[in-house]
Design a protein around this motif. Structure first.
Motif, mmCIF file in Angstrom:
data_model
loop_
_atom_site.group_PDB
_atom_site.id
_atom_site.type_symbol
_atom_site.label_atom_id
_atom_site.label_comp_id
_atom_site.label_asym_id
_atom_site.label_seq_id
_atom_site.Cartn_x
_atom_site.Cartn_y
_atom_site.Cartn_z
ATOM 1 N N GLN A 169 0.825 -1.213 0.000
ATOM 2 C CA GLN A 169 0.000 0.000 0.000
ATOM 3 C C GLN A 169 0.861 1.266 0.000
ATOM 4 O OE1 GLN A 169 -2.668 0.310 3.353
ATOM 5 N NE2 GLN A 169 -4.103 1.643 2.274
ATOM 6 N N THR A 184 0.255 -3.081 5.876
ATOM 7 C CA THR A 184 -1.046 -2.656 6.390
ATOM 8 C C THR A 184 -2.017 -3.839 6.292
ATOM 9 O OG1 THR A 184 -1.856 -1.968 4.230
ATOM 10 C CG2 THR A 184 -0.671 -0.300 5.518
ATOM 11 N N ALA A 209 -4.639 -3.793 4.660
ATOM 12 C CA ALA A 209 -4.986 -3.876 3.229
ATOM 13 C C ALA A 209 -3.982 -4.764 2.486
ATOM 14 C CB ALA A 209 -5.024 -2.473 2.615
ATOM 15 N N THR A 251 -4.756 -8.350 3.104
ATOM 16 C CA THR A 251 -5.939 -8.763 2.362
ATOM 17 C C THR A 251 -5.596 -9.026 0.895
ATOM 18 O OG1 THR A 251 -7.252 -7.427 3.876
ATOM 19 C CG2 THR A 251 -8.315 -8.070 1.808
ATOM 20 N N ASN A 276 -8.941 -7.665 9.512
ATOM 21 C CA ASN A 276 -8.658 -8.298 8.232
ATOM 22 C C ASN A 276 -9.961 -8.757 7.562
ATOM 23 O OD1 ASN A 276 -6.010 -10.741 7.452
ATOM 24 N ND2 ASN A 276 -7.468 -9.774 6.085
ATOM 25 N N GLU A 297 -11.723 -5.751 6.180
ATOM 26 C CA GLU A 297 -11.069 -5.265 4.973
ATOM 27 C C GLU A 297 -11.477 -6.088 3.752
ATOM 28 O OE1 GLU A 297 -9.681 -2.473 5.052
ATOM 29 O OE2 GLU A 297 -8.503 -2.330 3.209
ATOM 30 N N TRP A 298 -11.736 -7.365 3.963
ATOM 31 C CA TRP A 298 -12.265 -8.193 2.878
ATOM 32 C C TRP A 298 -13.625 -7.683 2.422
ATOM 33 C CZ3 TRP A 298 -11.293 -12.024 -0.574
ATOM 34 C CH2 TRP A 298 -10.006 -12.582 -0.540
ATOM 35 N N LYS A 341 -14.694 -4.767 2.621
ATOM 36 C CA LYS A 341 -14.512 -3.439 2.026
ATOM 37 C C LYS A 341 -13.898 -3.524 0.629
ATOM 38 C CE LYS A 341 -11.697 0.699 3.139
ATOM 39 N NZ LYS A 341 -10.862 1.296 4.218
ATOM 40 N N ARG A 342 -12.879 -4.363 0.473
ATOM 41 C CA ARG A 342 -12.129 -4.412 -0.780
ATOM 42 C C ARG A 342 -12.661 -5.430 -1.779
ATOM 43 N NH1 ARG A 342 -7.208 -1.613 0.289
ATOM 44 N NH2 ARG A 342 -6.370 -2.248 -1.703
ATOM 45 N N TYR A 351 -5.076 0.649 11.293
ATOM 46 C CA TYR A 351 -6.298 0.223 10.624
ATOM 47 C C TYR A 351 -7.479 1.128 10.962
ATOM 48 C CZ TYR A 351 -9.907 -2.342 8.391
ATOM 49 O OH TYR A 351 -10.944 -2.661 7.551
ATOM 50 N N LEU A 378 -11.363 1.251 9.316
ATOM 51 C CA LEU A 378 -12.294 0.747 8.311
ATOM 52 C C LEU A 378 -12.756 1.851 7.373
ATOM 53 C CD1 LEU A 378 -14.258 -1.340 7.070
ATOM 54 C CD2 LEU A 378 -15.806 -0.907 9.005
#
Lengths: 413, 413
Positions: free
Chosen positions: A16, A119, A121, A124, A151, A154-155, A157-158, A302, A304
Motif C-alpha cells: 500500500q 497494512t 490492506a 488482504t 482483516n 477489509e475483505w 470493504k475491498r 487500521y 475501516l
C-alpha cells in the motif's frame, strides 16, 4: 483430515505504501477439500500463524501453534469435513511469510527494517493473490479474531463480491487511543532496547521460520519481552486476572528472569509477574521484534472508514451476511465498538447480527471460550442469521422492552 | 498564608523490614496556623511531593509542584485559613525526604539500592514521628488520593485514636492483579535498562532535591520513561483519552524522542504517543528511577487487612468518621474497591459515607475535578457526614429503591 502446509511465492508484490518486494512468499495451511463454494478464510491475530488447527504438533499455551484448535477441525464449529479452510500467515510476520526477518533474495541478507511497512490492506491483497493461485475465486466466509477481525472487515470493504459471509470476532473498525497508547509504549520498549540497533540485529545465518533466535544475532529480547507483557495484560480482564492470579506470591521455584535489587527481594515475586515473565521468555524465542513493530503498526493504523465517508460507506457494497461477535469483558476490542460496527452495517441494510457473549475472560475469550463461540459461528456458517444459536443485540433490545412487540430486525428469533 | 517548607531529621528510624537508617530526613510543608485541634495531614500520591499547594512557584502539569492547588489553600476545600495543613514527602521518594538517591551520611555516597525497602506503614510511622516533632498530638483529618489514600487507611489502622476523620480518595484496601501486573512490567522496564546497573547509577556529586539528573551519572532514563508511560495510561480512562487525543496525528513539530525505523515513519506519530513521550521526558528529569521502584513496591505490597482477619478488623478500632470518595471512570482504583472498603467500615459500625463522583476522567479525576471533589471534602471536614454535599451509596440505594422507605444508614440525607 487433509491438511496442506506450504510456502508459495506469489511473485512481485506492491504494498500500500508504494514499495515493492520482488518476490513475496506466503506461508499457508489448508484443511479439508475444496468443493467450489466451501472455502473459509480464517485470519489470525497479531502474533498468530497459519497453523490454526492441530495435527499432532500442538503445543499448549503457544498462540502460534494450533491457535484455534477448539474451533477449526473435523466436526468442530468450522468443520473441516464440510469447509475448505485456508489460513495465511500475514506479510510482515515471522512464521514463514515474508517479513523483516526473511532473507531478501536480492541481497541474501535479512530485510530487517528495509522491509516495506505493511497494512491490513496488504494482508488482504496478499490473501486474495494466494487464493487466485489456489484457484479459489470466491469465499463462503472470512472469519477472524482481534486484528484478524479487522482483516475480515477489509475483505468486506475491498472484495465485497468475493465473500458471502463476514465474521469479525472481538474486533473493531479501529483501535481506541488507550490501545494505541499501549501499543506505542510497547514499540518504544523495543526500539529503545540497545540490542534493537535500528532493526539491524540479525546474525549472519538465516533466521528460521519459527522466529529469529537461531541466527547468531543479539536480539532486543528485553524490549520485546516488555512489549509482549504489555500486550498480554490487554488480553485479560480484571476478573480473569483476579481469578487466575489474585495477589498471591509465585511458587518458591519461580525466579525472576531479570535483575532486581536487595530491596526488591523483600517483597514477594507475585504469581501474576511470574506468569507474565515466563510467557514473555517463551515469546521472545518464537517471535521477531521487528515483526512486532510492523504488525502492531498495521493494527494501530487500521481504520475501516479510511478512504470512505464512514464505516457504513466502506461496507456499503457488501451484500452478504455478517455476524459480529464480541465479549462483555473485553477492553481491548470492546462490545461498544462491535455494536457501532453492527450499527454501521444496519445503516446500509446489510444482514447483520451482533452476538454478544457474556464473558469475563477479556479479549482472550475468543480463544478460550469455544463453547460460547462455536455454536453461533457454526450455525451462522451453515444457516446464516437464521441460525439457531445466533443472537442479535437488536433483537434482545426489542425483546426486553415492554413497548416493542414488533420485531424490528429481520434476524431476531 | 503562612507556609513553612523544611527538611528535618527525625534521627534513627527502623523500617518495617527491620533495617534502620541512622538519620531519616523528612521534607515537609505546612500551611496555615496550628490551633491545637485543626491539623490536617495530606498524603501525596506515588510521584507527588510535600508541595501540595502553590505559592508562586507553580509549574503547570507537574504533579510534584502544587499537585492539589485547586483543593488546598485559603478559602479552598481544605481551607488553610481554618486548618493547619501538613504534607510530608514519603521516605523512599526523591523530593527531599531520605530515599535511594539521598546521601548516606555514613558513607558520603548515595544509598542507592542499599536504602531499606519502604512500606506504607513506614510512611505512616515517619509522619507520626514528624508530627511529634512539630508538637501535634492528634489530627483532625488525614486526606489523600491514590496510594496516598492507602496511607490514610494505614493511619486509621495504626493510630485510630489520633485521627478523627479519614478521607481516602480514589483509593483501595489493596491493588488488583491487573495493576500489580502493570506496575511489575514498569519495574522490569527500569531494571532491564542497562543504565540501571543494579541501582548504582548515581554520579559522584550529590543529587539535588528535585530528582537526580544533575549528579553526573548515567541514569536509566529509557526504562523510567517506559515505566512512567505505563503508569500514565493507568491514570486515564478510555473516555478521557478519546476526548483528549482521539486517533489524530501529532502536530508537525512533534518528533519522537527515541529511535524508529523507516517503516515506522510511514505511519503517523500520534498525538497520544507524543503526549506520553513528552510527559515521560519531563518525568525522567524530575524523578529518580530507584524511587519509582521503591514506591510502586510499597503500593503493590499494601494490604489493609495485613496482620488482621479482614479489612473490617483492621479498622475496627477507629471510631471517628470516614468519607470514602471514588470516581466511576477510574480503573486503577475502582469504585467497586471503594464500595468494598465502605462496606468493611459499615460492618464495624463506623460512621462512613461512600461518595461516588460520576466522572469519565479516570484515576486523574481526583486531581482534575476539584469542583466535584471540593464540596463533599470541605463539608465533611467541617460538618462530618451530615455535610450537605456528602452523599453515600447506601443512601442512594435506599432512595432509588421502591421498597426501602426506611433510612438504612445513619448518614443518608
Amino acid at each position: 483430515m487433509s491438511v496442506e502446509s506450504e510456502t508459495v511465492s506469489i511473485g512481485e508484490f506492491e504494498f500500500q505504501c508504494g514499495e515493492t518486494v520482488a518476490d513475496l512468499e506466503l506461508a499457508y495451511e489448508t484443511y479439508g477439500d475444496f468443493s467450489g463454494d466451501n472455502a473459509v478464510l480464517v485470519c489470525h491475530a497479531l502474533t498468530g500463524s497459519a497453523h490454526v488447527s492441530s495435527r499432532g504438533r500442538f503445543e499448549e499455551g503457544d498462540q502460534a501453534y494450533a491457535w484455534w484448535d477448539d474451533i477449526v477441525g473435523p466436526g468442530k464449529a468450522i468443520d473441516t469435513k464440510e469447509y475448505f479452510v485456508v489460513c495465511v500467515n500475514v506479510p510482515g510476520s515471522c512464521y514463514g511469510s515474508s517479513g523483516p526477518s526473511s532473507t531478501n533474495p536480492e541481497t541474501g541478507e535479512p530485510y530487517g527494517p528495509e522491509f516495506p511497512p505493511v497494512t491490513v490492506a496488504d494482508w488482504t491483497e496478499a490473501q486474495r493473490r494466494l487464493l487466485d493461485e489456489l484457484g479459489i475465486p470466491a469465499l463462503h466466509a472470512v472469519v477472524g479474531g482481534s486484528v484478524g477481525g479487522m482483516n475480515v472487515l477489509e475483505w468486506g470493504k475491498r472484495h465485497p463480491d468475493h465473500v458471502e459471509k463476514l465474521v469479525p470476532v472481538a474486533a473493531a473498525p479501529r483501535l481506541d487511543p488507550q490501545c494505541l497508547a499501549l501499543n506505542g509504549i510497547a514499540r518504544r520498549a523495543i526500539t529503545t532496547d540497545d540490542d534493537w540497533n535500528g532493526g539491524h540485529y540479525y546474525g549472519g545465518s538465516d533466521s528460521d521460520e519459527n522466529g529469529a533466535t537461531s541466527d547468531g544475532g543479539t536480539h532486543p529480547d528485553e524490549g520485546l519481552a516488555l512489549a509482549r507483557q504489555i500486550g498480554h495484560v490487554m488480553y485479560f480482564s480484571k476478573a480473569s486476572m483476579e481469578r487466575r492470579f489474585g495477589r498471591r506470591a509465585a511458587t518458591r521455584e519461580a525466579e525472576r528472569a531479570f535483575p532486581t535489587d536487595p530491596a526488591g527481594r523483600f517483597f514477594p515475586y507475585r504469581d501474576v509477574e511470574s506468569y507474565l515473565d515466563y510467557n514473555a521468555s517463551k515469546f521472545v524465542e518464537r517471535f521477531d521484534a521487528n515483526s512486532y513493530l510492523y504488525l502492531t503498526r498495521a493494527m494501530d493504523n487500521y481504520d475501516l472508514s479510511s478512504g470512505f465517508e464512514s464505516d457504513a460507506d466502506a461496507l456499503a457494497a457488501f451484500d452478504g451476511e455478517a455476524l459480529v461477535m464480541s465479549f462483555t469483558g473485553d477492553w481491548h476490542f470492546t462490545t461498544q465498538q462491535s455494536e457501532a460496527l453492527a450499527e454501521a452495517l444496519r445503516e446500509t441494510d446489510t444482514d447483520v447480527a451482533h452476538h454478544v457473549v457474556d464473558s469475563d475472560y477479556g479479549h482472550d475469550a475468543f480463544l478460550v471460550e469455544p463453547d460460547n463461540v462455536g455454536p453461533p459461528l457454526s450455525d451462522f456458517l451453515e444457516e446464516g442469521l437464521d441460525g439457531n444459536a445466533v443472537s442479535d443485540t437488536k433483537a434482545v433490545e426489542s425483546e426486553s422492552s415492554d413497548f416493542a412487540p414488533v420485531h424490528n430486525s429481520l434476524f431476531s428469533r
